[in-house]
Each structure stands twice: as C-alpha cells, then as structure tokens.
Motif scaffolding. Structure first.
Motif, short mmCIF file in Angstrom:
data_model
loop_
_atom_site.label_atom_id
_atom_site.label_comp_id
_atom_site.label_asym_id
_atom_site.label_seq_id
_atom_site.Cartn_x
_atom_site.Cartn_y
_atom_site.Cartn_z
N PHE A 141 -71.36 -85.63 -53.47
CA PHE A 141 -70.37 -86.38 -52.70
C PHE A 141 -71.06 -87.33 -51.73
O PHE A 141 -71.87 -86.90 -50.91
CB PHE A 141 -69.45 -85.42 -51.95
N LEU A 142 -70.72 -88.61 -51.83
CA LEU A 142 -71.19 -89.61 -50.88
C LEU A 142 -70.01 -89.95 -49.98
O LEU A 142 -69.06 -90.61 -50.41
CB LEU A 142 -71.67 -90.87 -51.62
N HIS A 143 -70.07 -89.48 -48.74
CA HIS A 143 -68.99 -89.71 -47.78
C HIS A 143 -69.29 -91.00 -47.02
O HIS A 143 -70.26 -91.08 -46.26
CB HIS A 143 -68.89 -88.53 -46.82
N LEU A 144 -68.45 -92.00 -47.23
CA LEU A 144 -68.54 -93.25 -46.47
C LEU A 144 -67.68 -93.08 -45.24
O LEU A 144 -66.48 -92.84 -45.33
CB LEU A 144 -68.06 -94.43 -47.32
N ALA A 145 -68.30 -93.22 -44.07
CA ALA A 145 -67.60 -92.96 -42.81
C ALA A 145 -67.69 -94.19 -41.91
O ALA A 145 -68.69 -94.90 -41.90
CB ALA A 145 -68.23 -91.76 -42.11
N GLY A 146 -66.61 -94.42 -41.17
CA GLY A 146 -66.59 -95.55 -40.25
C GLY A 146 -65.59 -95.31 -39.14
O GLY A 146 -64.71 -94.45 -39.26
N SER A 147 -65.72 -96.09 -38.09
CA SER A 147 -64.80 -95.94 -36.96
C SER A 147 -63.38 -96.35 -37.38
O SER A 147 -63.20 -97.17 -38.28
CB SER A 147 -65.24 -96.80 -35.78
N HIS A 148 -62.41 -95.76 -36.73
CA HIS A 148 -61.01 -96.07 -37.01
C HIS A 148 -60.75 -97.56 -36.87
O HIS A 148 -60.08 -98.17 -37.72
CB HIS A 148 -60.11 -95.26 -36.08
N ASP A 149 -61.27 -98.18 -35.81
CA ASP A 149 -61.02 -99.61 -35.57
C ASP A 149 -61.60 -100.48 -36.69
O ASP A 149 -60.94 -101.41 -37.16
CB ASP A 149 -61.60 -100.04 -34.22
#
Length: 182
Positions: free
Chosen positions: A101-109
């Motif tokens: 699993f490659l989880h791409l994560a980023g800020s809500h904004d």
C-alpha cells in the motif's frame, strides 16, 4: 514476481496520476478503482452521500479479485483505491496477501484546493471531511509506505520505486518506511 501495489488515500491526493505513472514506469498493468464501482455507488457519491460499508464491500471485493488475478498471472499490477480503513485494506489483503500500500497523504487545505480545481470527477469536495474522518493511516504491521503529496507526481513515483525496492529484513513488518520520505 512483480509487485501488486494499491495507491491509497483520500479523494484528490493524486492517486490516479501517481498510480498511472508508477504502473507505466514499472511496466505493470493499471486499474482505476472508480471503474469497479457499481452505478448506484457513483450516483450516491455524485449526490454528496458518503458510501457505507455495505456499499463498499462488493467494490472492495472486485478490486481484490483484480489484484488476486494479477498475482496469479505473475504480472503484478497497480490499482488505485481509497482504502481508508484498515478493514478495507484487510479485504484487499485477503484476496492478495502480498499487496503493498502506497498511502498518498496531504493537508486538508491542499487536497481541497486540488478537488476544487479538477473537472470531470464525480466526487464532490463536500465529502472530503468525511474521508479524513474515516482515514485510518497504515500501521507498522501493514506492508507499505506513506508519501506526502507536495512534490510533483514524477518525484512521488521516484520515491515510491525506492520504497518498493527496499529489502525487508527478516522478522520485520514488511513496512520499510511508514512516514513521509518525499
């Protein structure tokens, strides 16, 4: 054996872009999770109604079947899937135990801004809050890694390939990096 990779995260993080590039660079088959949704699920989401677990089950099972077939064929593959909850990832792993699993994560904004500027997708920005509330990040015992989506898609793919290439020492979880590396 070629890897089976699930590019996961909330809507708008760039799963499709990164997964397509990753599949192309690795010479693997690619599938878009949205294509596995039945029309009723797409209608619900288009209307701003979040899916429940009963709605998701056949969708996750279909994605799992695709992963399983790629594993059986030896071709490997890359598929997008939000896979927001551990139990959703467990469903995929039940079909393909070596899925990574490659989880791409980023800020809500950042992600909300991306959703506001994209066209031709059924997922409205109004459902982003529910996705973040649902998100259960990868844990140390899950095979995979996490990348922050700030860099360009090409840099993210470079980082993902490095993560996939890292050997997993005997007796460890198979999760070589469970943090931001990009």
């Amino acid at each position: 054996m070629n890897p089976t990779v699930v590019v996961m995260g909330v809507s708008g993080v760039g799963k499709t872009t990164v997964a397509r590039l990753l599949a192309e660079r690795l010479g693997l088959p690619y599938a878009e999770a949205d294509d596995f949704h039945p029309p009723a699920n797409i209608a619900r989401m288009s209307a701003g109604i979040p899916l429940d677990d009963a709605d998701r089950r056949p969708w996750l099972e279909a994605i799992g079947a695709w992963l399983h077939q790629r594993r059986e064929d030896g071709t490997g593959g890359v598929v997008t899937c939000s896979a927001l909850k551990r139990r959703y990832r467990d469903t995929l792993r039940a079909a393909c135990p070596d899925a990574w699993f490659l989880h791409l994560a980023g800020s809500h904004d950042l992600v909300a801004d991306r959703i506001d500027h994209r066209t031709g997708h059924f997922m409205p920005a109004s459902l982003l809050d529910s996705q973040y509330a649902t998100l259960e990040p990868l844990t140390a015992d899950e095979r995979g890694g996490v990348l922050d989506v700030g860099p360009t898609p090409d840099r993210l793919v470079d980082s993902a390939i490095r993560l996939l290439a890292l050997p997993t020492p005997a007796g460890t979880s198979g999760n070589p990096v469970n943090g931001d590396i990009a």
